[in-house]
Every structure is written in structure tokens, then in C-alpha cells.
Motif scaffolding. Structure first.
Motif, mmCIF file in Angstrom:
data_model
loop_
_atom_site.group_PDB
_atom_site.id
_atom_site.type_symbol
_atom_site.label_atom_id
_atom_site.label_comp_id
_atom_site.label_asym_id
_atom_site.label_seq_id
_atom_site.Cartn_x
_atom_site.Cartn_y
_atom_site.Cartn_z
ATOM 1 N N GLU A 24 0.985 -1.425 0.261
ATOM 2 C CA GLU A 24 -0.001 -0.181 0.217
ATOM 3 C C GLU A 24 0.921 1.072 -0.316
ATOM 4 O OE1 GLU A 24 -3.355 2.295 0.795
ATOM 5 O OE2 GLU A 24 -3.265 0.378 -0.376
ATOM 6 N N GLY B 33 -10.004 -11.320 8.237
ATOM 7 C CA GLY B 33 -9.746 -10.086 7.941
ATOM 8 C C GLY B 33 -10.101 -9.187 8.761
ATOM 9 N N ASN B 34 -10.520 -9.453 10.321
ATOM 10 C CA ASN B 34 -10.690 -8.732 11.065
ATOM 11 C C ASN B 34 -10.930 -9.567 12.216
ATOM 12 O OD1 ASN B 34 -13.494 -10.024 12.040
ATOM 13 N ND2 ASN B 34 -13.880 -9.478 10.158
ATOM 14 N N ASP C 226 -5.790 3.275 6.061
ATOM 15 C CA ASP C 226 -7.466 2.612 5.959
ATOM 16 C C ASP C 226 -6.884 1.201 6.554
ATOM 17 O OD1 ASP C 226 -9.680 1.468 6.409
ATOM 18 O OD2 ASP C 226 -10.444 2.524 4.276
ATOM 19 N N ALA D 34 -8.572 -0.575 8.627
ATOM 20 C CA ALA D 34 -9.591 -1.763 8.793
ATOM 21 C C ALA D 34 -9.672 -2.353 7.450
ATOM 22 C CB ALA D 34 -11.318 -1.552 8.829
ATOM 23 N N GLU D 35 -9.794 -1.634 5.709
ATOM 24 C CA GLU D 35 -9.913 -2.136 4.643
ATOM 25 C C GLU D 35 -8.087 -2.811 4.782
ATOM 26 O OE1 GLU D 35 -8.836 -2.215 0.459
ATOM 27 O OE2 GLU D 35 -7.636 -1.538 2.027
ATOM 28 N N LEU D 36 -6.904 -1.915 4.633
ATOM 29 C CA LEU D 36 -5.931 -3.399 5.264
ATOM 30 C C LEU D 36 -5.584 -4.586 5.296
ATOM 31 C CD1 LEU D 36 -2.743 -0.864 5.631
ATOM 32 C CD2 LEU D 36 -3.818 -1.110 3.702
ATOM 33 N N ASN E 2 -8.600 -6.174 5.384
ATOM 34 C CA ASN E 2 -9.590 -7.283 5.424
ATOM 35 C C ASN E 2 -9.178 -7.455 3.290
ATOM 36 O OD1 ASN E 2 -12.979 -7.153 5.215
ATOM 37 N ND2 ASN E 2 -13.008 -6.414 3.134
ATOM 38 N N ARG E 3 -7.815 -7.426 3.467
ATOM 39 C CA ARG E 3 -7.076 -8.244 2.250
ATOM 40 C C ARG E 3 -6.143 -9.678 2.761
ATOM 41 N NH1 ARG E 3 -3.694 -3.124 -0.177
ATOM 42 N NH2 ARG E 3 -5.102 -1.326 0.193
#
Length: 377
Positions: free
Chosen positions: A183, A209-210, A232, A234-236, A238-239
Motif C-alpha cells: 500500500e 480480516g478482522n 485505512d 480496516a481495509e488493509l 480485510n485484504r
């Protein structure tokens, strides 16, 4: 090799053999010994490792010995005879992956109880191994693979906790590091992740992812500067089960072996390192840990206090099925988790003193064997 560091791997199951094999493949002088209960298994595994090591141009000493960890006196004799600098415990009455061999619907029902109710299966063999360590008089550092998040704080009450654990919190750090580095458009060498998480959370991350209902603490640094707030998170995360998914299950224990080696190799080589590990110095849950002169120091995310980190791990412990580990080592189990064990296996235990753990382990083993037979029909 008079200056060779001596490392004993006690337990010749999958993770023990993997770690033993890799420890022998080093340019640094070592003598590694695999110890297990079946002579044929340890002989063949030791020879395989020795031959592979020779094939790759290494000449470290490789040996094996036989004992059953339940025989404390014999195990102590094996430890005394080898005189290790480091002992790696890879002993458990039932590895985490065994329930996955159930029929799928039965597995899903039992899996919902989470890991805490199975604690006796890991605590008892580690306790016996540590009794042997004490009896042997060794001053070796002891590194444990079996559920250190809960085993270590329980055994601290009787002075039998291993020095540090492996796996769990560590297993997701490389994935998070890779996601963050990609990222940021940088190398993973430039990124430092600091993760505070209990086994419950570390078990979830790569799959969902969490952290689910439990807490976790995460800091991400770039070139030594905290950049967590610029990402972000949470978004990372989630990958992880998406583009960054990896092989799991028994084949995925390569990751756990790597986590073990990240701790064992600095200790064997006498160098400082920053790692992630559960149960360091008897701690509950998992932390970033600085290894400094063979000692351990928590290295928390920027701005996090020790109390906050402890609370995060207590949260994970609760959702893993353990309400409390008391100062005397008594373990109180979460009623909702135990209700599943009662419904599925007929096993029920509200709380367990350390003196009761061996009987509880036998009961779980018997009830699980009956359950597997019953649900296979």
C-alpha cells in the motif's frame, strides 16, 4: 564443534519436525536433538534432517533421543544428558488441527466453542515437560509452541511457565507487513508492524480480516515513524483473506514453524531481535517483543500502555472461551463456550484447578474419540 549451541526439540509431531529440520540448516554451529516417544519416528526424522543438511553443505551435529513426556524422570534424564542451551517444546495431547478431521458439520459445531475449552490438552504435557526441566536442573531457555497465550499464565502460578511462546500473534504479522508495504509502495524491510493480539484474534485475522468482537492493538511504522493514522487499517486487514490469502490448515504450519524460528534463531545465535510472541515471561496473550541479551521486553504500539495491552488480550481470552485465569492457576471457562462442549461432546467444566488438569485432559480425549466415531456414521 565445542562452541556449538545445543537446541533440544522435545516433541516429534509435525511442528517439532519442521522446526528441527530448519534449525539444522544453518552456517552457525549448532547441535540439534529431536526427542520423541517413538524411536522409529525420531530416528528417521533425525536422519532425514541430517542428510538434507549435508546435501546443502552444512555440517551441524544432528542427534535424537527417545522419551515420553509423561515420564517426567526419564525426560529429565534426557535433558541432563544433552545439556541444552535452548529447549523447544512441541508437545500436545491433541494438536489444534485434529478437530478439522471431523465430518464438516460436526467440525463447525465443535469449532464454535473456540480454543479455550481444549486448554487441558496443551497445558498438561507442557506442565509435565516443565516438571522435567526443573528436575533436570538445566538453565536452558524454554520456548513453547502449545497455546502459550493461556498455558503460560496458568503455569506461572506454580513457577513452571516456559520463558516464551511462539506462533499465534506472530502468524499474521508478515501478511500485515506485506499489505502495508504494498500500500505504501515500499519494501517490507522498511515497514515495522507492532501487533497486540490474543490467540482468538490471530486465529481470525487471516480467515476473516478482522478481530471480531475482541480487541486488538496495531501500530504500523515506516522508516521508524508511526503511520498507522495515515492508513485505512480496516481495509488493509480485510485484504488478508482476499488477495493476500495463504495456505492454511496442516500444510500452513510452515507459517507457525517460521514464527518459531523467528524466536529460536536469535536466541540460538545470541543476537538481539524484534519478534512477536505469546506468553513472554508468563504474559497472557501475544505481544511485540524485543529480545535483548536473551531477555524479553514488550515493545508496544506507539501510545499504548501496558494496561491497555493487557485489556486487549483479556478481551481475546474471553472470546476464546476462558473467562479468567486466577493467580493460583485455576482456569474459569466461559459458559457459552462450555455449553457447546457439553452439547456436542458431553464434556462440561466450569472451572479447573491445575491439580485437576490431567484428569480433564483424559476426559476430553475419551469424549472426543467417542464423538468422532459417533459423527462419522
Amino acid at each position: 564443534m565445542n562452541n556449538a549451541r545445543k537446541i533440544m526439540v522435545l516433541g516429534a509431531g509435525d511442528i517439532g519436525r519442521r522446526v528441527f529440520h530448519e534449525l539444522a540448516h544453518s552456517p552457525n554451529p549448532r547441535h540439534v536433538q529431536l526427542v520423541g516417544r517413538d524411536e522409529e519416528t525420531v530416528l528417521k526424522a533425525a536422519n532425514l534432517t541430517r542428510f538434507c543438511s549435508v546435501q546443502r553443505g552444512y555440517s551441524n551435529e544432528v542427534s535424537h533421543a527417545q522419551t515420553d513426556v509423561t515420564d517426567v524422570a526419564r525426560t529429565a534424564e534426557r535433558i541432563s544428558a544433552f545439556a541444552p542451551d535452548i529447549i523447544f517444546l512441541a508437545v500436545s495431547y491433541q494438536s489444534w488441527w485434529v478437530i478439522s478431521t471431523l465430518q464438516q458439520d460436526a467440525f463447525q459445531r465443535v469449532y464454535a466453542a473456540n480454543y479455550g475449552p481444549w486448554l487441558p490438552m496443551h497445558l498438561v504435557p507442557v506442565m509435565k515437560a516443565m516438571e522435567a526441566v526443573r528436575l533436570s536442573g538445566t538453565q536452558a531457555l524454554v520456548v513453547n509452541a502449545a497455546y502459550p497465550d493461556a498455558v503460560h499464565p496458568a503455569l506461572t502460578a506454580i513457577g513452571l511457565s516456559p520463558h516464551i511462546g511462539i506462533g499465534n500473534v506472530a502468524n499474521n504479522v508478515p501478511g500485515i507487513t506485506a499489505v502495508a508495504a504494498d500500500e505504501l509502495g515500499r519494501s517490507t524491510a522498511d515497514v515495522e508492524v507492532r501487533l497486540v493480539a490474543h490467540h482468538y484474534v490471530s486465529h481470525r485475522l487471516s480467515r476473516t480480516g478482522n478481530s471480531g468482537p475482541a480487541g486488538m492493538g496495531l501500530g504500523i511504522r515506516l522508516d521508524g515513524r508511526d503511520v498507522t493514522g495515515e492508513l485505512d487499517v480496516a481495509e488493509l486487514l480485510n485484504r488478508l483473506p482476499g488477495a493476500y490469502r495463504r495456505t492454511g490448515g496442516l500444510p500452513g504450519q510452515t507459517m507457525t514453524a517460521s514464527s518459531a524460528l523467528s524466536v529460536l534463531e536469535p536466541l540460538a545465535d545470541g543476537r538481539d531481535a524484534v519478534v512477536h510472541a505469546p506468553g513472554a515471561d508468563g504474559a497472557l496473550g501475544g505481544y511485540p517483543v524485543a529480545i535483548e541479551n536473551g531477555k524479553f521486553r514488550a515493545l508496544l504500539p506507539d501510545g499504548m500502555t501496558a494496561d491497555e495491552a493487557h485489556a486487549i488480550n483479556v478481551s481475546g481470552q474471553l472470546h476464546d472461551g476462558i473467562s479468567e485465569i486466577r493467580a493460583d492457576g485455576t482456569v474459569v471457562f466461559e459458559p457459552s463456550a462450555m455449553a457447546i462442549m457439553k452439547e456436542e461432546l458431553g464434556y462440561d467444566c466450569a472451572e479447573m484447578k491445575l491439580s485437576e488438569a490431567e484428569g480433564r485432559a483424559r476426559e476430553i480425549a475419551e469424549r472426543f474419540a467417542a464423538y468422532r466415531d459417533r459423527t462419522a456414521r
